[in-house]
Design an enzyme around this catalytic site. Structure first.
Site, mmCIF file in Angstrom:
data_model
loop_
_atom_site.group_PDB
_atom_site.id
_atom_site.type_symbol
_atom_site.label_atom_id
_atom_site.label_comp_id
_atom_site.label_asym_id
_atom_site.label_seq_id
_atom_site.Cartn_x
_atom_site.Cartn_y
_atom_site.Cartn_z
ATOM 1 N N HIS A 186 0.657 -1.448 -0.096
ATOM 2 C CA HIS A 186 -0.234 0.057 0.097
ATOM 3 C C HIS A 186 0.894 1.094 -0.300
ATOM 4 C CE1 HIS A 186 -3.717 -1.843 1.932
ATOM 5 N NE2 HIS A 186 -3.815 -2.459 0.253
ATOM 6 N N HIS A 244 1.024 -1.107 8.970
ATOM 7 C CA HIS A 244 2.552 -1.779 8.978
ATOM 8 C C HIS A 244 3.388 -1.274 9.972
ATOM 9 C CE1 HIS A 244 0.625 -3.059 5.128
ATOM 10 N NE2 HIS A 244 -0.218 -1.386 4.793
#
Length: 292
Positions: A186, A244
């Site tokens: 992403h 993340h």
């Protein structure tokens, strides 16, 4: 007892109301058109500035490097902290599709209106094909890295139990978890889309400066791209704050920046490439020479 005529209830009153509504609609359309032209001019001037484009690269780097520090100062229960939030599902997961749709329409209009040549238009649109190949190739490379660096674990109430299963497929088939180094796809995609859109949209300033046709449809498509670019910046910030691990995000953004450099910063300046944005669209000024 007879009643007199009701004032304003005849056919003349209806005509006056329709005329008033027509004037109101014209005024609203004029205001909308003025805002569209003013907004597109200012946005084109902003994105067309080489200095601001260099600062934009620094901004993206600052977002990825220092943005995670904001996680200590934001509400962890906000909607953007959930993987299943509307923007994450509808926009981030399909970021390349949105970028191709909006940016493809803009490139198509700008190139064809400037040249009226289908071949040139197709050549400039091929940059999006290259971008799609970069996205697909990077995604496969990230999965390969995760496979090569991962191990199979079985979740237990006491913790994780390591298994000796050799690859992800057999691990997942056994109902376990495969954990390896996961580059943030992403962060990579949003960074790459931001750099790509800023580069492509910067052409509009030169397009307007050359006095080429720029009606309301083209200006509207340009502003939609600007809004999408702003949304990508916001979602990139949300991604680095809430999702993340730190190194996974930094590596993803670094790979996205490197992909931009290989394409827009290097290859597209070569004659055997799709060409850089704006290449061949505008007439070159002819230098006048004095003959003795």
């Amino acid at each position: 007892m007879e009643r007199g005529p009701v004032v304003g209830a005849g056919p003349g009153a209806g005509a006056r109301i329709r005329a008033l509504l027509g004037c109101l609609v014209k005024v609203l359309l004029w205001v909308a058109s003025a805002l569209l032209y003013f907004g597109s001019e200012q946005a084109a001037r902003l994105l067309g500035s080489p200095c601001l484009r260099r600062l934009y690269h620094a901004w993206l780097a600052a977002v990825v490097i220092f943005g995670p520090l904001l996680q200590f100062h934001v509400n962890p229960r906000t909607i953007f902290a959930s993987h299943g939030n509307f923007f994450n599902i509808k926009f981030v997961n399909s970021a390349w599709g949105w970028t191709c749709t909006f940016l493809g329409g803009f490139v198509l209009l700008v190139v064809f209106l400037a040249t009226r040549r289908v071949a040139v238009t197709a050549r400039h649109l091929s940059r999006l094909v290259v971008g799609a190949a970069v996205w697909r190739g990077a995604g496969r490379a990230f999965l390969l890295i995760e496979d090569l660096t991962g191990s199979c674990f079985e979740p237990l109430p006491q913790g994780l139990l390591l298994h000796e299963l050799p690859d992800r497929r057999s691990c997942l088939a056994a109902g376990h978890q495969w954990r390896g180094y996961t580059v943030s796809s992403h962060t990579f995609l949003l960074t790459f889309c931001c750099l790509l859109m800023a580069e492509e949209a910067a052409v509009f300033a030169k397009y307007l400066a050359h006095g080429l046709p720029a009606g309301a449809p083209l200006r509207l498509v340009f502003l939609l791209n600007v809004l999408l670019l702003g949304l990508w910046n916001f979602l990139l910030l949300c991604t680095v704050i809430y999702f993340h691990q730190y190194t996974h995000k930094v590596v993803g953004a670094a790979v996205g920046t490197f992909a931009w450099y290989l394409t827009y910063g290097s290859w597209y300046h070569q004659p055997w490439s799709p060409g850089s944005p704006g290449h061949g669209l505008f007439p070159r000024p002819h230098s006048s020479r004095k003959h003795n």
